[in-house]
Motif scaffolding. Structure first.
Motif, mmCIF file in Angstrom:
data_model
loop_
_atom_site.group_PDB
_atom_site.id
_atom_site.type_symbol
_atom_site.label_atom_id
_atom_site.label_comp_id
_atom_site.label_asym_id
_atom_site.label_seq_id
_atom_site.Cartn_x
_atom_site.Cartn_y
_atom_site.Cartn_z
ATOM 1 N N GLU A 1 0.828 -1.192 0.000
ATOM 2 C CA GLU A 1 0.000 0.000 0.000
ATOM 3 C C GLU A 1 0.873 1.257 0.000
ATOM 4 O OE1 GLU A 1 -2.886 1.685 3.616
ATOM 5 O OE2 GLU A 1 -1.437 0.090 3.970
ATOM 6 N N PHE A 2 0.453 2.267 -0.755
ATOM 7 C CA PHE A 2 1.176 3.545 -0.813
ATOM 8 C C PHE A 2 0.741 4.401 0.378
ATOM 9 C CE2 PHE A 2 1.202 8.018 -2.306
ATOM 10 C CZ PHE A 2 2.546 8.151 -2.580
ATOM 11 N N LEU A 3 1.701 4.802 1.183
ATOM 12 C CA LEU A 3 1.389 5.624 2.361
ATOM 13 C C LEU A 3 1.812 7.070 2.097
ATOM 14 C CD1 LEU A 3 2.769 3.334 5.228
ATOM 15 C CD2 LEU A 3 0.396 3.522 4.443
ATOM 16 N N ILE B 1 8.292 2.220 7.327
ATOM 17 C CA ILE B 1 8.496 2.100 5.877
ATOM 18 C C ILE B 1 9.571 1.068 5.618
ATOM 19 C CG2 ILE B 1 9.537 3.324 3.900
ATOM 20 C CD1 ILE B 1 6.756 4.182 4.159
ATOM 21 N N GLU B 2 10.606 1.104 6.421
ATOM 22 C CA GLU B 2 11.691 0.124 6.277
ATOM 23 C C GLU B 2 12.513 0.063 7.539
ATOM 24 O OE1 GLU B 2 15.012 1.067 3.804
ATOM 25 O OE2 GLU B 2 15.049 3.153 4.410
ATOM 26 N N TYR B 3 13.168 -1.086 7.709
ATOM 27 C CA TYR B 3 14.190 -1.216 8.742
ATOM 28 C C TYR B 3 15.534 -1.314 8.034
ATOM 29 C CZ TYR B 3 10.638 -3.092 12.055
ATOM 30 O OH TYR B 3 9.567 -3.292 12.882
ATOM 31 N N LEU C 1 10.552 5.724 9.147
ATOM 32 C CA LEU C 1 9.152 5.869 9.545
ATOM 33 C C LEU C 1 8.412 6.836 8.643
ATOM 34 C CD1 LEU C 1 9.941 6.448 13.323
ATOM 35 C CD2 LEU C 1 9.273 4.265 12.275
ATOM 36 N N MET C 2 7.121 6.649 8.536
ATOM 37 C CA MET C 2 6.291 7.654 7.872
ATOM 38 C C MET C 2 5.179 8.041 8.839
ATOM 39 S SD MET C 2 4.648 7.609 4.093
ATOM 40 C CE MET C 2 6.092 7.860 3.119
ATOM 41 N N LEU C 3 5.023 9.335 9.007
ATOM 42 C CA LEU C 3 3.997 9.841 9.913
ATOM 43 C C LEU C 3 2.697 9.982 9.126
ATOM 44 C CD1 LEU C 3 3.759 10.667 12.834
ATOM 45 C CD2 LEU C 3 4.427 12.968 12.190
HETATM 46 P P1 AMP Z 1 13.020 2.197 1.128
HETATM 47 O O1 AMP Z 1 14.189 1.773 0.283
HETATM 48 O O2 AMP Z 1 12.183 1.077 1.632
HETATM 49 O O3 AMP Z 1 13.409 3.222 2.154
HETATM 50 O O4 AMP Z 1 12.084 3.037 0.169
HETATM 51 C C1 AMP Z 1 12.598 4.156 -0.497
HETATM 52 C C2 AMP Z 1 11.595 5.264 -0.422
HETATM 53 O O5 AMP Z 1 10.382 4.882 -1.065
HETATM 54 C C3 AMP Z 1 11.163 5.620 1.004
HETATM 55 O O6 AMP Z 1 12.043 6.494 1.616
HETATM 56 C C4 AMP Z 1 9.831 6.251 0.745
HETATM 57 O O7 AMP Z 1 9.977 7.590 0.333
HETATM 58 C C5 AMP Z 1 9.277 5.461 -0.410
HETATM 59 N N1 AMP Z 1 8.363 4.409 0.052
HETATM 60 C C6 AMP Z 1 8.695 3.162 0.447
HETATM 61 N N2 AMP Z 1 7.598 2.482 0.824
HETATM 62 C C7 AMP Z 1 6.548 3.315 0.671
HETATM 63 C C8 AMP Z 1 5.138 3.220 0.909
HETATM 64 N N3 AMP Z 1 4.578 2.094 1.342
HETATM 65 N N4 AMP Z 1 4.387 4.291 0.642
HETATM 66 C C9 AMP Z 1 4.927 5.436 0.176
HETATM 67 N N5 AMP Z 1 6.228 5.601 -0.070
HETATM 68 C C10 AMP Z 1 7.044 4.561 0.185
#
Ligand code: AMP
Ligand code: GLY
Length: 422
Positions: free
Chosen positions: A186-188, A282-284, A272-274
């Motif tokens: 899902e897009f957050l 969003i990721e670890y 994290l996403m607020l």
């Molecule tokens: P990541 O490599 O997982 O950090 O993803 C790279 C970037 O993609 C993140 O910093 C976010 O800006 C964006 N992103 C990752 N997952 C999502 C999500 N579920 N919804 C919106 N943006 C995301």
């Protein structure tokens, strides 16, 4: 003490500058380090992924403590291999590093333990993934399961883009084997916050929060990069948000890893996403962030090496971790063209007075000259009592560094300042 740092980027340079402050440190080696790091450590020409070579070097050199910071050696088991030889290390073992090494693992972990994150499905069958996309709302996020140099995430705005992303990862193998399994999620929406934390597997101590600027160009335009600048603290990370994150994300994650028999020690990075529904993961990352480290560590007032050793020995609860109440800003100076193609080999010069605040990422030493050798060349950090002043000072320092084809964003900290002033 003889210290070995595995890695060779701006993050490692920041770690090295911080541990140098500990008076018991007599020698620092970096594998492989870089031309800028060579000012602060002995660089050894062994790749960060050459685990055998690193272990051999560490044993021969009688290293007292090793610090492993990049994702790939951690996921390859560098900490396990060094520990087996009796060398204590900072960083998670291979079993725990999977929290970054496999997005499918981390998503399933969050689901199992009720840790807030985007809804998702995991696919190893391309046709099933394509079928699933038809029922998804757009935009949608497609992630390669494994490590992909930070590039394995595609945000698709419509079905055609989503299908192309799945095909390019699962059939075209643009990220190699990392894409043979994909997470579709899902897009957050909402501001992003990076929180690095120290943990010994039992307690988790968050560091000062930070904000990355991932796009190449001003106003968050252009391609995604490894990060073009950072500020700390992140003004969206209020005390209330911090408390909620501690209760719903940080502590549950540490406990979940322990319960899975994958006790995590080292630095755990929470991306994290607020969202309107509260903070979500969003990721670890199983390591310090780059360039977050270049703003977080300059604000650390306690001794970094002592804290690192406490994560290894399990004594973090009784170790002081204190940050300054000030702010920091890091501006990344890159080679024009990054993250696509760019030229290398330009000489880097800088005023003596800024040297301490420059963290070199992509440069080599040749005949005594420091030459650009990477996309992200270096980061320039300033700290101050206020964010506004830190940003201003960082840009003043940038003026004192020069190399051919240098490019940097002019708006690092702008969004954070708008928030502080709101
Ligand atoms: P990541 O490599 O997982 O950090 O993803 C790279 C970037 O993609 C993140 O910093 C976010 O800006 C964006 N992103 C990752 N997952 C999502 C999500 N579920 N919804 C919106 N943006 C995301
Ligand atoms: N700055 C993001 C990362 O280190 O993954």
């Amino acid at each position: 003490m003889k210290i070995l740092v595995v890695g060779g980027g701006g993050r490692e340079h920041a770690v090295i500058k911080a541990i140098k402050k500990n008076s018991s440190v007599t020698e620092i080696y970096a594998c492989p380090g870089n031309g800028g790091i060579a000012e602060d450590a002995t660089c050894v020409n062994i790749k960060a992924t050459d685990i055998e070579g690193i272990v051999k070097f560490a044993v021969e050199t009688k290293i007292d403590y090793a610090i492993v910071t990049p994702d790939d050696p951690l996921c390859l088991g560098c900490v396990d291999a060094l520990s087996e030889k009796g060398i204590p290390c900072f960083g998670p073992d291979k079993k725990a590093a999977i929290i970054e090494g496999s997005k499918a693992f981390s998503k399933d972990l969050m689901k199992k333990y009720g840790i807030p994150t985007a809804k998702y499905e995991i696919f190893t069958d391309r046709l099933k993934a394509l079928d699933y996309l038809k029922e998804c709302d757009m935009p949608i996020v497609i992630k390669a399961d494994g490590l992909a140099l930070g590039k394995g995430v595609i945000i698709a705005m419509n079905l055609a883009e989503a299908e192309e992303a799945v095909n390019s990862m699962m059939e075209g193998k643009i990220f190699g084997e990392s894409g043979s399994r994909v997470v579709i999620e899902e897009f957050l929406t909402g501001p992003e916050i990076s929180v690095l934390s120290f943990t010994d597997g039992n307690v988790v101590v968050p560091m000062v929060s930070s904000m990355d600027h991932k796009r190449a160009r001003d106003n968050d335009e252009g391609l995604n990069t490894g990060g073009m600048g950072t500020v700390a603290p992140n003004p969206y990370y209020t005390e209330e948000v911090a408390k909620e994150c501690m209760e719903t994300i940080f502590v549950p994650t540490i406990n979940a890893m322990k319960a899975e028999g994958r006790t995590f020690k080292g630095c755990l990075y929470f991306g994290l996403m607020l969202t309107p529904k509260g903070p979500k993961v969003i990721e670890y990352n199983c390591r310090f962030g780059d360039p977050e480290t270049q703003v977080v560590l300059p604000l650390l007032e306690s001794d970094l090496l002592t804290i690192m050793q406490a994560t290894t020995s399990g004594t973090l609860a009784s170790t002081e971790v204190r940050f300054s109440s000030g702010s920091a800003c890091c501006v990344i100076m890159a080679s024009e063209g990054y993250p696509s193609s760019y030229e290398k080999g330009y000489e880097i010069t800088m005023a003596q007075e800024v040297k301490d605040s420059v963290y070199v990422a992509g440069a080599t030493l040749k005949d005594g000259k420091l030459l650009t050798s990477g996309g992200r060349v270096l980061g320039v950090t300033a700290t101050s009592d206020t964010l506004k002043d830190a940003v201003q000072k960082a840009y003043q320092k940038v003026e004192k560094v020069s190399f051919g084809n240098a490019y940097y964003r002019k708006d690092i900290g702008k969004r954070a300042l708008l928030k502080t002033e709101a």
